[in-house]
Motif scaffolding. Structure first.
Motif, PDB file in Angstrom:
ATOM      1  N   LEU A   1       0.831  -1.212   0.000  1.00 21.28           N
ATOM      2  CA  LEU A   1       0.000   0.000   0.000  1.00 21.28           C
ATOM      3  C   LEU A   1       0.861   1.256   0.000  1.00 21.28           C
ATOM      4  N   SER A   2       1.963   1.228   0.735  1.00 21.99           N
ATOM      5  CA  SER A   2       2.865   2.379   0.773  1.00 21.99           C
ATOM      6  C   SER A   2       3.514   2.599  -0.591  1.00 21.99           C
TER       7      SER A   2
ATOM      8  N   THR B   1       2.981   5.972  -2.755  1.00 25.69           N
ATOM      9  CA  THR B   1       4.122   6.778  -3.198  1.00 25.69           C
ATOM     10  C   THR B   1       4.106   6.949  -4.713  1.00 25.69           C
ATOM     11  N   LEU B   2       3.732   5.904  -5.424  1.00 24.55           N
ATOM     12  CA  LEU B   2       3.596   6.002  -6.875  1.00 24.55           C
ATOM     13  C   LEU B   2       2.550   7.062  -7.240  1.00 24.55           C
ATOM     14  N   LYS B   3       1.399   7.014  -6.575  1.00 17.95           N
ATOM     15  CA  LYS B   3       0.334   8.009  -6.833  1.00 17.95           C
ATOM     16  C   LYS B   3       0.819   9.413  -6.498  1.00 17.95           C
ATOM     17  N   LEU B   4       1.532   9.551  -5.387  1.00 19.92           N
ATOM     18  CA  LEU B   4       2.054  10.865  -4.994  1.00 19.92           C
ATOM     19  C   LEU B   4       3.012  11.398  -6.054  1.00 19.92           C
TER      20      LEU B   4
ATOM     21  N   LEU C   1      -4.436   5.723   0.190  1.00 15.84           N
ATOM     22  CA  LEU C   1      -3.605   4.528   0.247  1.00 15.84           C
ATOM     23  C   LEU C   1      -2.657   4.564   1.447  1.00 15.84           C
ATOM     24  N   HIS C   2      -2.108   5.736   1.739  1.00 15.48           N
ATOM     25  CA  HIS C   2      -1.245   5.861   2.920  1.00 15.48           C
ATOM     26  C   HIS C   2      -2.025   5.531   4.187  1.00 15.48           C
TER      27      HIS C   2
ATOM     28  N   LYS D   1      -4.580   3.549   4.494  1.00 15.08           N
ATOM     29  CA  LYS D   1      -4.771   2.088   4.521  1.00 15.08           C
ATOM     30  C   LYS D   1      -3.488   1.396   4.992  1.00 15.08           C
ATOM     31  N   ALA D   2      -2.345   1.903   4.547  1.00 23.85           N
ATOM     32  CA  ALA D   2      -1.064   1.332   4.979  1.00 23.85           C
ATOM     33  C   ALA D   2      -0.892   1.497   6.484  1.00 23.85           C
ATOM     34  N   VAL D   3      -1.231   2.664   6.990  1.00 21.63           N
ATOM     35  CA  VAL D   3      -1.122   2.931   8.428  1.00 21.63           C
ATOM     36  C   VAL D   3      -2.050   2.010   9.223  1.00 21.63           C
ATOM     37  N   LYS D   4      -3.241   1.767   8.703  1.00 24.27           N
ATOM     38  CA  LYS D   4      -4.189   0.865   9.367  1.00 24.27           C
ATOM     39  C   LYS D   4      -3.615  -0.555   9.444  1.00 24.27           C
ATOM     40  N   LYS D   5      -3.009  -1.015   8.360  1.00 21.34           N
ATOM     41  CA  LYS D   5      -2.394  -2.339   8.364  1.00 21.34           C
ATOM     42  C   LYS D   5      -1.228  -2.384   9.348  1.00 21.34           C
TER      43      LYS D   5
END
Length: 120
Positions: free
Chosen positions: A55-56, A60-63, A74-75, A77-81
């Motif tokens: 997810l990170s 980062t790709l989207k950013l 997406l960030h 969601k990464a933090v939630k995981k």
């Protein structure tokens, strides 16, 4: 990767995936980590760790593409995981420094900076 035989899912594949991520090849890293992620049981904390990295990478790709809103989602969601990973109380046996990497991913999500994966 597409059009190529499935790689052996071992520590060498993990090292390659980490190198792709840390060198800024986020799409390729996403794909490489996904092969490892798919091979793990659904409720595995290691799977959650890899999913947070995937997810990170996508965020980062989207950013980098200038798509800030999708990157932010997406960030998060990464933090939630990552919260699942840290609450699992599992001793990880991996070359990834889980504490430093998860801290770095959270900080990157909060600041909009580029994350990196820390190895032991």
């Amino acid at each position: 990767m597409y059009g190529q035989p499935e790689p052996e899912l071992n520590e060498e594949h993990l090292c390659w995936s980490i190198d792709l991520f840390n060198e800024g090849f986020y799409w390729e890293a996403h794909e490489a980590f996904e092969l490892l992620w798919k091979s793990l049981p659904n409720l595995s904390p290691y799977r959650w760790l890899l999913q947070s990295i995937i997810l990170s990478a996508a965020a980062t790709l989207k950013l980098n593409m200038g798509l800030e809103a999708p990157a932010g989602r997406l960030h998060q969601k990464a933090v939630k995981k990552i919260s699942q990973v840290l609450s699992s109380e599992v001793e990880f046996v991996t070359i990834i420094d889980v504490c430093a990497t998860t801290t770095n991913i959270v900080q990157a999500a909060e600041s909009g900076t580029t994350p990196y994966l820390v190895v032991k």
